[in-house]
Design a protein around this motif. Structure first.
Motif, PDB file in Angstrom:
ATOM      1  N   ALA A 248      15.783  47.284 -34.239  1.00  0.00           N
ATOM      2  CA  ALA A 248      16.240  47.764 -32.959  1.00  0.00           C
ATOM      3  C   ALA A 248      15.463  48.730 -32.225  1.00  0.00           C
ATOM      4  N   PRO A 249      14.158  47.929 -31.835  1.00  0.00           N
ATOM      5  CA  PRO A 249      13.226  48.897 -31.194  1.00  0.00           C
ATOM      6  C   PRO A 249      13.650  49.635 -30.093  1.00  0.00           C
ATOM      7  N   ASP A 250      14.810  49.163 -29.251  1.00  0.00           N
ATOM      8  CA  ASP A 250      15.153  49.911 -28.119  1.00  0.00           C
ATOM      9  C   ASP A 250      16.297  50.841 -28.449  1.00  0.00           C
ATOM     10  N   LYS A 251      16.764  51.161 -29.788  1.00  0.00           N
ATOM     11  CA  LYS A 251      17.842  52.039 -30.240  1.00  0.00           C
ATOM     12  C   LYS A 251      17.468  53.458 -29.686  1.00  0.00           C
ATOM     13  N   PRO A 252      18.293  54.186 -28.689  1.00  0.00           N
ATOM     14  CA  PRO A 252      18.038  55.416 -28.163  1.00  0.00           C
ATOM     15  C   PRO A 252      18.115  56.527 -29.237  1.00  0.00           C
ATOM     16  N   ILE A 253      18.546  56.276 -30.555  1.00  0.00           N
ATOM     17  CA  ILE A 253      18.610  57.549 -31.405  1.00  0.00           C
ATOM     18  C   ILE A 253      18.014  57.192 -32.862  1.00  0.00           C
ATOM     19  N   GLY A 254      17.463  58.063 -33.388  1.00  0.00           N
ATOM     20  CA  GLY A 254      17.120  57.752 -34.802  1.00  0.00           C
ATOM     21  C   GLY A 254      15.372  57.385 -34.635  1.00  0.00           C
ATOM     22  N   ARG A 255      14.733  57.857 -35.731  1.00  0.00           N
ATOM     23  CA  ARG A 255      13.333  57.509 -35.844  1.00  0.00           C
ATOM     24  C   ARG A 255      13.072  56.093 -36.162  1.00  0.00           C
ATOM     25  N   GLU A 256      14.148  55.521 -36.912  1.00  0.00           N
ATOM     26  CA  GLU A 256      13.726  54.187 -37.953  1.00  0.00           C
ATOM     27  C   GLU A 256      13.868  53.210 -37.252  1.00  0.00           C
ATOM     28  N   LYS A 257      14.521  53.120 -35.879  1.00  0.00           N
ATOM     29  CA  LYS A 257      14.787  51.886 -34.924  1.00  0.00           C
ATOM     30  C   LYS A 257      15.466  50.819 -35.748  1.00  0.00           C
ATOM     31  N   VAL A 258      16.211  50.906 -36.635  1.00  0.00           N
ATOM     32  CA  VAL A 258      16.744  49.793 -37.249  1.00  0.00           C
ATOM     33  C   VAL A 258      18.387  50.187 -37.202  1.00  0.00           C
ATOM     34  N   SER A 259      19.249  48.860 -37.267  1.00  0.00           N
ATOM     35  CA  SER A 259      20.628  49.220 -37.052  1.00  0.00           C
ATOM     36  C   SER A 259      21.071  48.459 -38.182  1.00  0.00           C
ATOM     37  N   ARG A 260      22.466  49.039 -38.984  1.00  0.00           N
ATOM     38  CA  ARG A 260      22.986  48.391 -39.954  1.00  0.00           C
ATOM     39  C   ARG A 260      24.191  47.906 -39.657  1.00  0.00           C
ATOM     40  N   LEU A 261      24.536  46.589 -39.646  1.00  0.00           N
ATOM     41  CA  LEU A 261      25.834  46.015 -39.217  1.00  0.00           C
ATOM     42  C   LEU A 261      26.632  45.618 -40.329  1.00  0.00           C
ATOM     43  N   PHE A 262      28.040  45.987 -40.331  1.00  0.00           N
ATOM     44  CA  PHE A 262      28.888  45.859 -41.306  1.00  0.00           C
ATOM     45  C   PHE A 262      29.975  44.785 -40.973  1.00  0.00           C
ATOM     46  N   LEU A 263      30.413  43.785 -41.600  1.00  0.00           N
ATOM     47  CA  LEU A 263      31.180  42.846 -41.389  1.00  0.00           C
ATOM     48  C   LEU A 263      32.411  42.911 -42.460  1.00  0.00           C
ATOM     49  N   TRP A 264      33.827  42.783 -41.912  1.00  0.00           N
ATOM     50  CA  TRP A 264      35.007  42.813 -42.749  1.00  0.00           C
ATOM     51  C   TRP A 264      35.856  41.587 -42.215  1.00  0.00           C
ATOM     52  N   THR A 265      36.326  40.848 -43.117  1.00  0.00           N
ATOM     53  CA  THR A 265      37.752  39.807 -42.589  1.00  0.00           C
ATOM     54  C   THR A 265      38.998  40.552 -43.259  1.00  0.00           C
ATOM     55  N   VAL A 266      39.797  40.611 -42.401  1.00  0.00           N
ATOM     56  CA  VAL A 266      41.247  41.092 -42.886  1.00  0.00           C
ATOM     57  C   VAL A 266      41.711  40.054 -43.879  1.00  0.00           C
TER      58      VAL A 266
END
Ligand SMILES: C[S@@+](CC[C@H](N)C(=O)[O-])C[C@H]1O[C@@H](n2cnc3c(N)ncnc32)[C@H](O)[C@@H]1O
Length: 179
Positions: free
Chosen positions: A158-176
């Motif tokens: 996530a090079p354009d992430k406005p916060i954090g130094r790491e510039k990665v995002s973690r995405l979590f998926l749940w299915t009800v």
């Protein structure tokens, strides 16, 4: 350590705002697309973004994935901006943006829920999310839901992430699950 740093940055942003449970921080465009892909969004889906900011997730869901959707957002100026953005993107007939507290929103129409909130807000929402229609997909940017284990976790550059130094995002998926 990284979690503490990001939470501190969110808290810094929050001091500039009042009456919101989470400050406005955008999900970068490439991360938005990955969230919607992870949820398998397709025509026929109805996506609700809880705390919709400038409307980008719902607008991309409509424009690039053929879905319909609703964004709920507590800051009226952001809702106005979202409506303007939807008009410009040519999807105003398939999306709605409401000034509303996400805790007061009827979620029953959703086939997909997206959120970029905070850990404790996710936990507060969890009982309502778990009670949604079986098969409803839920994607959270960066924060999990405690001991409700996700079906998938994806890490995205996530090079354009406005916060954090790491510039990665973690995405979590749940299915009800089925009751
Ligand atoms: C981190 S931003 C995410 C914005 C957008 N979903 C995105 O991913 O780009 C969280 C948003 O939630 C909104 N928000 C905070 N508390 C809220 C509440 N109780 N009800 C509705 N919106 C809220 C904030 O104003 C902010 O725009």
């Amino acid at each position: 350590m990284m979690r503490a740093l990001i939470l501190a940055l969110f808290a810094t942003c929050a001091t500039a705002q009042t009456d919101t449970d989470v400050p406005f921080v955008v999900t970068p465009d490439n991360v938005t697309r990955e969230m919607l892909k992870l949820a398998g969004v397709k025509p026929g889906d109805f996506v609700i973004d809880l705390g919709s900011g400038d409307g980008r997730i719902v607008i991309v869901a409509a424009r690039q994935f053929g879905a319909r959707g609703l964004g709920v957002e507590i800051v009226p100026e952001l809702v106005q901006k979202s409506r303007d953005n939807a008009m410009r993107a040519g999807v105003a007939d398939r999306v709605e943006f409401r000034v509303q507290d996400l805790f007061a929103t009827d979620l029953s129409q959703a086939t997909v829920i997206t959120m970029y909130l905070l850990p404790e807000v996710n936990l507060q929402l969890r009982p309502r999310l778990m009670a949604l229609k079986p098969g409803t997909r839920i994607v959270s940017h960066d924060w999990d839901m405690g001991d409700w284990k996700p079906d998938r976790v994806v890490t995205v550059e996530a090079p354009d992430k406005p916060i954090g130094r790491e510039k990665v995002s973690r995405l979590f998926l749940w299915t009800v699950p089925a009751r």
